[in-house]
Design a protein around this motif. Structure first.
Motif, PDB file in Angstrom:
ATOM      1  N   SER A 144     -13.681 -14.504   4.585  1.00 52.82           N
ATOM      2  CA  SER A 144     -13.046 -13.715   5.590  1.00 52.82           C
ATOM      3  C   SER A 144     -13.367 -12.153   5.352  1.00 52.82           C
ATOM      4  O   SER A 144     -13.278 -11.369   6.601  1.00 52.82           O
ATOM      5  N   ASP A 145     -14.298 -11.930   4.781  1.00 54.83           N
ATOM      6  CA  ASP A 145     -14.894 -10.587   4.215  1.00 54.83           C
ATOM      7  C   ASP A 145     -16.184 -10.307   5.039  1.00 54.83           C
ATOM      8  O   ASP A 145     -17.020 -11.017   4.693  1.00 54.83           O
ATOM      9  N   MET A 146     -16.150  -9.185   5.843  1.00 54.66           N
ATOM     10  CA  MET A 146     -17.365  -9.138   6.499  1.00 54.66           C
ATOM     11  C   MET A 146     -18.675  -8.996   5.680  1.00 54.66           C
ATOM     12  O   MET A 146     -19.813  -9.172   6.021  1.00 54.66           O
ATOM     13  N   ARG A 147     -18.247  -7.979   4.623  1.00 56.84           N
ATOM     14  CA  ARG A 147     -19.417  -7.724   3.725  1.00 56.84           C
ATOM     15  C   ARG A 147     -20.154  -8.951   3.071  1.00 56.84           C
ATOM     16  O   ARG A 147     -21.299  -9.070   3.101  1.00 56.84           O
ATOM     17  N   LYS A 164       0.866  -1.159   0.019  1.00 56.75           N
ATOM     18  CA  LYS A 164      -0.028   0.039   0.223  1.00 56.75           C
ATOM     19  C   LYS A 164       0.867   1.275   0.057  1.00 56.75           C
ATOM     20  O   LYS A 164       1.900   1.367   0.716  1.00 56.75           O
ATOM     21  N   ASN A 218     -17.132   1.538   8.797  1.00 51.63           N
ATOM     22  CA  ASN A 218     -18.162   1.192   7.753  1.00 51.63           C
ATOM     23  C   ASN A 218     -19.501   0.330   8.210  1.00 51.63           C
ATOM     24  O   ASN A 218     -20.356   0.218   7.440  1.00 51.63           O
ATOM     25  N   ASP A 219     -19.195  -0.390   9.189  1.00 51.48           N
ATOM     26  CA  ASP A 219     -20.346  -1.533   9.519  1.00 51.48           C
ATOM     27  C   ASP A 219     -21.034  -1.219  10.833  1.00 51.48           C
ATOM     28  O   ASP A 219     -20.806  -1.406  12.006  1.00 51.48           O
ATOM     29  N   ALA A 265     -10.870   1.479  11.214  1.00 50.86           N
ATOM     30  CA  ALA A 265     -10.477   0.483  10.242  1.00 50.86           C
ATOM     31  C   ALA A 265     -11.953   0.056   9.225  1.00 50.86           C
ATOM     32  O   ALA A 265     -13.045   0.325   9.788  1.00 50.86           O
ATOM     33  N   GLY A 266     -11.618  -0.900   8.234  1.00 53.93           N
ATOM     34  CA  GLY A 266     -12.834  -1.236   7.398  1.00 53.93           C
ATOM     35  C   GLY A 266     -14.101  -1.389   8.081  1.00 53.93           C
ATOM     36  O   GLY A 266     -15.202  -0.896   7.606  1.00 53.93           O
ATOM     37  N   ILE A 267     -14.131  -2.536   9.034  1.00 50.93           N
ATOM     38  CA  ILE A 267     -15.358  -2.952   9.660  1.00 50.93           C
ATOM     39  C   ILE A 267     -15.592  -1.721  10.595  1.00 50.93           C
ATOM     40  O   ILE A 267     -16.814  -1.211  10.489  1.00 50.93           O
ATOM     41  N   GLY A 283     -10.314  -4.308  11.115  1.00 48.77           N
ATOM     42  CA  GLY A 283     -10.329  -4.652   9.837  1.00 48.77           C
ATOM     43  C   GLY A 283     -10.022  -6.024   9.556  1.00 48.77           C
ATOM     44  O   GLY A 283     -10.399  -6.896  10.123  1.00 48.77           O
ATOM     45  N   ASN A 284      -8.964  -6.458   8.650  1.00 50.24           N
ATOM     46  CA  ASN A 284      -8.790  -7.964   8.252  1.00 50.24           C
ATOM     47  C   ASN A 284      -8.072  -8.220   9.491  1.00 50.24           C
ATOM     48  O   ASN A 284      -8.265  -9.248  10.239  1.00 50.24           O
ATOM     49  N   GLY A 285      -6.970  -7.506  10.039  1.00 46.87           N
ATOM     50  CA  GLY A 285      -6.611  -7.603  11.172  1.00 46.87           C
ATOM     51  C   GLY A 285      -7.158  -6.858  12.175  1.00 46.87           C
ATOM     52  O   GLY A 285      -7.730  -5.766  11.715  1.00 46.87           O
TER      53      GLY A 285
END
Ligand code: ADP
Length: 398
Positions: free
Chosen positions: A282-285, A16, A332-333, A327-329, A210-212
């Motif tokens: 592994s993806d929460m979505r 990244k 956004n979740d 982080a990602g989750i 996130g993923n981690g």
């Protein structure tokens, strides 16, 4: 020509990166991207600050291309296509600084050797961080590079919190708790100080989901406890990592199931967590979209583990004033945030459903006893800030 700093986060299969031009108000985000699929099918996407795609490239038969070649291509592209930046330094996320390195440091031979010696502590991550540093050294030997450590934010953990219940000699050899996601937590601490200085001075749990995934207990924006320990396997259940498990399971897998250390490593890092429990993703979505009961159970376990670990950190803090999701989750979740807060309802947390659905900066109600916030993390910006500081004469050297 604008002066610029590049932030790099080089992992096993992805790199990244972000480019920041330097203005009077500090680093300004100019472009960012991700090179994924290193070792299989490399794919590069970069966007400018408005989200417009600058490049979307696949490499034909790229399975044999390593970090060095791909970084070379990336730099060649950047030189040709970015608006003529004068890159003054490259900052790197380096996962492990051990007990010795915590201030961001300008890379030289001695530091590289010191970081190399830490590879056994993070064999899946550290070598890739160092490979990127070496690749850039060979491309641009005079370009300053700065190492920023993911362990650093936790280096003031109380001594007792760094110990396992193991013989002292092992602790002295470095088998102890370090904590990770430090660059993310440091960014969150800064952002919280700006957004809500009163809360920042109190007892806060930052939840990097996130993923981690991990949690950090902060008092006055300093880490006093965290869920990851010796490795990034510890603590919460994650996308593909198990989180805390009974260490007897590892012994059983080896002695009774005939698994090698390498098999167990692959199982615990890559085949467990949301992926292992759901058997789907592994993806929460993807799990939210599934109507398979195993997906629901994986989500349930994710929130249970997060609330259970948070409760332990509340003990370390002696109470709680706020939670920050990131982080990602975390950013956004709304479903996961609400489920974790629901499990912590005994604290007097009340969520504003409408604010939560909008990912608003504050998602707790006015009468909630705990303030719950959402703050997008920006590890790349933190790296850029550190890199600039380390280059100034008074900055960064330990
Ligand atoms: P990494 O650790 O790789 O940086 P991220 O912080 O990007 O991970 O988080 C990845 C996780 O965030 C995935 O589980 C993904 O499903 C989840 N995620 C990202 N965006 C959303 C969203 N809009 N809603 C729910 N989950 C999301």
């Amino acid at each position: 020509m604008s002066r610029a700093v590049v932030s790099l986060n080089s992992g096993s299969s992805s790199i990244k990166f972000a480019l920041f031009t330097l203005g009077p108000d500090g680093p300004q985000h100019a472009a960012a991207g991700k090179l994924e699929g290193i070792g299989t099918a490399p794919h590069l996407v970069a966007r400018d600050k408005d989200g417009t795609i600058l490049i979307d490239r696949n490499w034909d038969d790229g399975s044999g291309l390593g970090h060095e070649t791909l970084l070379h291509d990336l730099f060649a592209w950047a030189g040709d296509h970015l608006p003529d930046p004068d890159i003054v330094a490259v900052g790197h996320r380096v996962v492990h600084g051990g007990t010795k390195f915590f201030h961001p440091l300008v890379v030289d031979d001695a530091l590289l050797a010191g970081l190399e010696a830490l590879c056994p502590l993070a064999p899946l991550h550290q070598p890739h961080n160092l490979a990127a540093i070496r690749a850039i050294r060979s491309l641009a030997p005079d370009l300053p590079q700065v190492a920023c450590f993911d362990t650093a934010f936790h280096h003031e953990l109380p001594e007792v919190a760094t110990r396992f219940g193991l013989p002292r000699a092992l602790h002295d050899k470095g088998i102890r708790r370090y904590g990770f996601h430090g660059l993310s937590y440091e960014y969150i601490a800064r952002a919280l100080r700006e957004a809500d200085p009163v809360l920042a001075s109190r007892r806060v749990i930052a939840a990097h989901l996130g993923n981690g995934a991990s949690l950090c207990a902060m008092r006055d924006c300093r880490s006093v406890d965290t869920t990851m320990g010796f490795t990034a396997l510890d603590g919460l259940m994650m996308g593909t990592r198990c989180g805390t498990i009974d260490p007897g399971v590892v012994i059983h897998l080896q002695t009774q199931e005939g698994m090698s250390a390498t098999d167990v490593e692959a199982l615990l890092y890559n085949q467990s967590g949301l992926l292992g429990v759901s058997g789907i993703s592994s993806d929460m979505r993807a799990l939210h979209k599934s109507d398979d009961p195993r997906a629901a159970e994986a989500i349930d376990l994710f929130t249970l583990r997060a609330a259970r670990e948070a409760s332990a950190l509340i003990f370390s803090l002696g109470g709680l004033d706020g939670i920050v999701f990131t982080a990602g989750i975390g950013e956004n979740d709304p479903v996961i945030r609400a489920a974790i807060c629901e499990r912590l309802a005994w604290l007097g947390i009340a969520i504003d459903q409408d604010a939560n659905a909008r990912n608003a900066p504050v998602i707790s109600t006015a009468d909630s006893e705990i303030v719950v916030r959402v703050i997008p993390t920006d590890e790349e910006r933190m790296i850029a800030i550190h890199t600039l500081a380390a280059l100034t004469p008074a900055g960064g050297q330990s």
